[in-house]
Design a protein around this motif. Structure first.
Motif, PDB file in Angstrom:
ATOM      1  N   GLY A 127      23.289 -48.402  39.108  1.00 22.43           N
ATOM      2  CA  GLY A 127      22.768 -49.671  39.607  1.00 22.43           C
ATOM      3  C   GLY A 127      23.871 -50.615  40.022  1.00 22.43           C
ATOM      4  N   ALA A 128      23.850 -51.823  39.467  1.00 21.17           N
ATOM      5  CA  ALA A 128      24.817 -52.854  39.842  1.00 21.17           C
ATOM      6  C   ALA A 128      26.166 -52.703  39.146  1.00 21.17           C
ATOM      7  CB  ALA A 128      24.242 -54.240  39.531  1.00 21.17           C
ATOM      8  N   TYR A 181      31.882 -53.633  35.373  1.00 22.64           N
ATOM      9  CA  TYR A 181      32.193 -54.350  36.623  1.00 22.64           C
ATOM     10  C   TYR A 181      30.931 -54.426  37.484  1.00 22.64           C
ATOM     11  CZ  TYR A 181      34.032 -55.071  41.364  1.00 22.64           C
ATOM     12  OH  TYR A 181      34.254 -55.518  42.632  1.00 22.64           O
ATOM     13  N   ASN A 182      30.651 -55.618  38.001  1.00 27.20           N
ATOM     14  CA  ASN A 182      29.507 -55.796  38.896  1.00 27.20           C
ATOM     15  C   ASN A 182      29.985 -55.616  40.338  1.00 27.20           C
ATOM     16  OD1 ASN A 182      27.354 -56.645  40.473  1.00 27.20           O
ATOM     17  ND2 ASN A 182      26.871 -58.425  39.204  1.00 27.20           N
ATOM     18  N   HIS A 183      29.603 -54.490  40.961  1.00 33.47           N
ATOM     19  CA  HIS A 183      30.074 -54.179  42.307  1.00 33.47           C
ATOM     20  C   HIS A 183      29.063 -54.566  43.390  1.00 33.47           C
ATOM     21  CE1 HIS A 183      28.168 -50.350  40.795  1.00 33.47           C
ATOM     22  NE2 HIS A 183      27.451 -50.583  41.874  1.00 33.47           N
ATOM     23  N   GLN A 243      23.933 -59.740  37.493  1.00 30.81           N
ATOM     24  CA  GLN A 243      23.130 -58.773  36.731  1.00 30.81           C
ATOM     25  C   GLN A 243      23.389 -58.982  35.248  1.00 30.81           C
ATOM     26  OE1 GLN A 243      20.845 -56.729  37.740  1.00 30.81           O
ATOM     27  NE2 GLN A 243      20.506 -55.431  35.959  1.00 30.81           N
ATOM     28  N   MET A 244      22.325 -58.942  34.440  1.00 31.28           N
ATOM     29  CA  MET A 244      22.450 -59.151  32.998  1.00 31.28           C
ATOM     30  C   MET A 244      22.763 -57.832  32.283  1.00 31.28           C
ATOM     31  SD  MET A 244      19.720 -60.848  30.310  1.00 31.28           S
ATOM     32  CE  MET A 244      18.727 -59.354  30.214  1.00 31.28           C
ATOM     33  N   ILE A 245      23.697 -57.888  31.355  1.00 28.88           N
ATOM     34  CA  ILE A 245      24.053 -56.720  30.546  1.00 28.88           C
ATOM     35  C   ILE A 245      23.046 -56.575  29.409  1.00 28.88           C
ATOM     36  CG2 ILE A 245      25.813 -55.682  29.060  1.00 28.88           C
ATOM     37  CD1 ILE A 245      27.904 -57.282  30.656  1.00 28.88           C
ATOM     38  N   GLY A 268      31.413 -59.167  41.651  1.00 27.84           N
ATOM     39  CA  GLY A 268      32.863 -59.059  41.758  1.00 27.84           C
ATOM     40  C   GLY A 268      33.608 -59.331  40.474  1.00 27.84           C
ATOM     41  N   LEU A 269      32.900 -59.610  39.377  1.00 27.70           N
ATOM     42  CA  LEU A 269      33.547 -59.898  38.101  1.00 27.70           C
ATOM     43  C   LEU A 269      33.386 -58.727  37.140  1.00 27.70           C
ATOM     44  CD1 LEU A 269      32.575 -63.641  37.482  1.00 27.70           C
ATOM     45  CD2 LEU A 269      34.640 -62.712  38.574  1.00 27.70           C
TER      46      LEU A 269
END
Length: 206
Positions: free
Chosen positions: A80-81, A119-121, A126-128, A171-172
């Motif tokens: 996913g994200a 990493y959110n690509h 998005q919530m972990i 991006g973080l």
């Protein structure tokens, strides 16, 4: 009409009958061949799945994952994200946190812990979800991430709340610990990482 004339008159009718008979036979032969081809194609077995039946596990069609086919521990995998990169597997952890901080957490069995980089690509936050991350042992038993150990073991993440429910912006990345409450003496065979409870998930060998 003479006999000769009658014979000549009947000949065309006999010729047409022979032609129609040959055509009917050809159609019957074609249908028989077509049926044979269809039966032969239906008898070809379909491809088997990548999972093999468990040889000594639970009954009822249980399957096991062959870890040799999974990405090696420490590789970056995507679901996913999120991109995930685990490292530093440690088991036999008896407790997380401390009485001094009022966050002492003890497992029912033992804690197994990994360090994980997430990493959110994508282009949206998005919530972990810690409980959507799993350690799986060699008996195919799944152990979800422990939220109590998460908050106690990641005091410097998300205002002391840990990884769980943290919104990761595009991006973080964040690096923290994931804890799994497993029976004593047990170890993970592989992990399943999810970007949410509804994603397909991605496996990686332990």
């Amino acid at each position: 009409m003479s006999r000769s004339d009658k014979k000549n008159t009947l000949l065309p009718t006999s010729s047409h009958s022979i032609t129609r008979g040959k055509a009917a036979i050809s159609i019957v032969v074609f249908v028989i061949i077509l049926i044979a081809i269809i039966r032969a194609s239906n008898s070809i077995p379909s491809a088997s799945s990548s999972s093999s039946p468990a040889s000594g596990g639970a009954s009822g069609g249980a399957t096991v994952t062959t870890t040799a086919s999974l990405p090696a521990f420490g590789r970056v995998v995507l679901d996913g994200a999120f991109s995930f990169k685990p490292s530093d597997l440690i088991c036999n952890i008896a407790s997380v946190g401390s009485n001094a901080n009022f966050d002492l957490t003890t497992p029912t069995g033992q804690y197994c812990r990994i360090t994980v980089w997430i990493y959110n690509h994508t282009s949206s936050s998005q919530m972990i979800d810690v409980t959507s991350q799993y350690a799986v042992d060699n008996r195919s038993r799944q152990f979800p991430g422990d939220t109590n150990a998460d908050s106690a073991g990641n005091p410097n993440i998300n205002g002391g709340l840990g990884l769980d429910t943290m919104n990761l912006n595009p991006g973080l990345s964040v690096t923290g610990y994931l804890y799994f409450d497993m029976p004593k003496g047990d170890t993970p065979s592989y992990f399943i990482f999810h970007d949410s409870a509804f994603s397909n998930g991605v496996k990686e060998s332990a």
